[in-house]
Scaffold this active site. Structure first.
Site, mmCIF file in Angstrom:
data_model
loop_
_atom_site.group_PDB
_atom_site.id
_atom_site.type_symbol
_atom_site.label_atom_id
_atom_site.label_comp_id
_atom_site.label_asym_id
_atom_site.label_seq_id
_atom_site.Cartn_x
_atom_site.Cartn_y
_atom_site.Cartn_z
ATOM 1 N N ASN A 130 37.071 36.757 36.671
ATOM 2 C CA ASN A 130 36.542 37.664 37.697
ATOM 3 C C ASN A 130 36.943 39.088 37.315
ATOM 4 O O ASN A 130 38.093 39.465 37.473
ATOM 5 C CB ASN A 130 37.118 37.257 39.062
ATOM 6 C CG ASN A 130 36.695 38.208 40.172
ATOM 7 O OD1 ASN A 130 35.855 39.085 39.964
ATOM 8 N ND2 ASN A 130 37.281 38.025 41.351
ATOM 9 N N LYS A 145 36.115 41.795 38.645
ATOM 10 C CA LYS A 145 36.227 42.700 39.801
ATOM 11 C C LYS A 145 35.533 44.031 39.486
ATOM 12 O O LYS A 145 34.540 44.038 38.761
ATOM 13 C CB LYS A 145 37.696 42.859 40.206
ATOM 14 C CG LYS A 145 38.372 41.480 40.411
ATOM 15 C CD LYS A 145 39.711 41.534 41.078
ATOM 16 C CE LYS A 145 40.250 40.119 41.207
ATOM 17 N NZ LYS A 145 41.531 40.046 41.913
ATOM 18 N N HIS A 172 35.933 35.371 48.375
ATOM 19 C CA HIS A 172 37.090 35.919 47.651
ATOM 20 C C HIS A 172 37.969 36.707 48.620
ATOM 21 O O HIS A 172 37.483 37.374 49.522
ATOM 22 C CB HIS A 172 36.632 36.820 46.502
ATOM 23 C CG HIS A 172 37.778 37.174 45.601
ATOM 24 N ND1 HIS A 172 38.643 38.198 45.892
ATOM 25 C CD2 HIS A 172 38.247 36.582 44.479
ATOM 26 C CE1 HIS A 172 39.593 38.234 44.958
ATOM 27 N NE2 HIS A 172 39.370 37.258 44.092
ATOM 28 N N GLU A 184 39.510 39.428 48.462
ATOM 29 C CA GLU A 184 39.253 40.869 48.624
ATOM 30 C C GLU A 184 38.048 41.106 49.522
ATOM 31 O O GLU A 184 37.991 42.104 50.245
ATOM 32 C CB GLU A 184 39.081 41.512 47.234
ATOM 33 C CG GLU A 184 40.435 41.637 46.541
ATOM 34 C CD GLU A 184 40.409 41.315 45.054
ATOM 35 O OE1 GLU A 184 39.346 41.426 44.419
ATOM 36 O OE2 GLU A 184 41.487 40.951 44.534
ATOM 37 N N GLU A 203 43.325 30.522 46.040
ATOM 38 C CA GLU A 203 43.920 31.783 45.607
ATOM 39 C C GLU A 203 44.799 32.331 46.733
ATOM 40 O O GLU A 203 44.289 33.023 47.633
ATOM 41 C CB GLU A 203 42.832 32.804 45.273
ATOM 42 C CG GLU A 203 41.909 32.379 44.158
ATOM 43 C CD GLU A 203 41.226 33.572 43.492
ATOM 44 O OE1 GLU A 203 41.463 33.774 42.310
ATOM 45 O OE2 GLU A 203 40.492 34.306 44.178
ATOM 46 N N GLY A 233 46.939 39.628 41.973
ATOM 47 C CA GLY A 233 47.207 40.961 41.448
ATOM 48 C C GLY A 233 48.634 41.435 41.658
ATOM 49 O O GLY A 233 48.932 42.616 41.491
ATOM 50 N N SER A 281 47.499 35.774 39.736
ATOM 51 C CA SER A 281 48.458 36.137 38.689
ATOM 52 C C SER A 281 48.621 35.053 37.616
ATOM 53 O O SER A 281 49.730 34.827 37.131
ATOM 54 C CB SER A 281 49.807 36.521 39.314
ATOM 55 O OG SER A 281 49.654 37.689 40.112
HETATM 56 P P1 13P Z 1 44.703 38.172 39.423
HETATM 57 O O1 13P Z 1 44.573 37.156 38.315
HETATM 58 O O2 13P Z 1 44.571 39.587 38.932
HETATM 59 O O3 13P Z 1 45.903 37.942 40.269
HETATM 60 O O4 13P Z 1 43.422 37.962 40.381
HETATM 61 C C1 13P Z 1 43.102 36.680 40.795
HETATM 62 C C2 13P Z 1 41.765 36.732 41.428
HETATM 63 O O5 13P Z 1 41.586 37.335 42.466
HETATM 64 C C3 13P Z 1 40.651 36.052 40.745
HETATM 65 O O6 13P Z 1 39.536 35.968 41.564
#
Ligand code: 13P
Length: 257
Positions: free
Chosen positions: A14, A16, A100, A102, A172, A178, A218
């Site tokens: 992803n 982003k 997701h 976010e 997640e 992150g 992460s």
């Molecule tokens: P990170 O791997 O940067 O923690 O993000 C995970 C994520 O949100 C994948 O969709």
């Protein structure tokens, strides 16, 4: 009786709101090479909307699938800024993310909207990674399983069993995304096992064991193998590390059985 076969692991990248047309193209070439070297692992990348077509050109004919990070639940019309399922298909995308963290917690998407997007995509023949996960305060209050169950039941409301071959769940935990803080393999396994139990109660044990459940939050090239070795972890959804070609290649390779 033979043991049920473990489903094929699936690793998603992803991206982003990162990359440019040029860096995204370089990354796509690298991911394609990594996936070609790891048969037996399904790989899908989620570039930003404007780069779907250019990344799709690079992936064409290879093992990496193209996905979008979001989609509208509506078919067409006066919805400025929205992108429909038909447009995604037209651009060559065969996967989409729904729910997701976010989009749930930064943009404010509700369970009902996540469900509408999931249903719209599945009805349009687009495979869905439905993302669920608890916030830190919910984890600390012992609500991890309750939150995941609520998000799964709401996200899959009205989704028929015959659509499940096009569905993947991503667990997640919000506090792990992150942050550099990963769920321990045992914690990830416990959450995944509960999610599978919920899927079995909504559908059937056979359906539940066939649905892939990815871990995300992460994941790095150092911790991926241990997470992916857990019996109910069928690959990962990767953010930051999916932007680093070498690391993401190692993560793909570590999902191989
Ligand atoms: P990170 O791997 O940067 O923690 O993000 C995970 C994520 O949100 C994948 O969709």
């Amino acid at each position: 009786m033979p043991l049920p076969q473990r489903p094929i692991p699936i690793v998603g990248g992803n991206w982003k709101m990162n990359t440019t047309r040029a860096t995204g193209s370089d990354l796509a070439r690298a991911v394609r090479a990594s996936a070609e070297a790891a048969p037996g692992v399904e790989v899908v990348v989620f570039p930003p909307f404007p780069y779907l077509m250019s990344v799709g050109e690079i992936l064409k004919g290879g093992p990496v699938a193209l996905g979008a990070q979001d989609v509208s639940e509506r078919a067409d019309g006066a919805f400025t800024g929205e992108v429909s399922c038909a447009m995604l298909r037209d651009c060559g995308a065969s996967w989409v993310l729904a729910g997701h963290s976010e989009r749930r917690h930064v943009i404010g998407e509700s369970d009902a909207l996540v469900n509408a997007k999931t249903r719209a995509a599945l009805a349009a023949g687009i495979s869905v990674i439905l993302c669920v996960g608890e916030k830190l305060e919910q984890r600390e209050a012992g609500q991890t399983n309750v939150v995941n169950e609520t998000q799964i039941r709401a996200g899959l409301a009205g989704v028929e069993p015959n659509a499940l071959s096009c569905l993947v769940i991503a667990y997640e935990p919000v506090w792990a995304i992150g942050t550099g803080r990963t769920a321990s393999p045992a914690d990830a396994q416990a959450a995944h096992a509960h999610i599978r139990k919920v899927l079995a109660s909504i559908y059937s044990p056979d359906h539940a064991s066939a649905i892939r459940i990815q871990y995300g939050g992460s994941v790095t090239s150092s911790n991926a193998a241990e997470l992916f070795a857990q019996p109910d972890v069928n690959g990962g959804l990767i953010g930051g590390a999916s932007l680093k070609p070498v690391d993401f290649g190692q993560i793909i390779a570590s999902a191989k059985r």
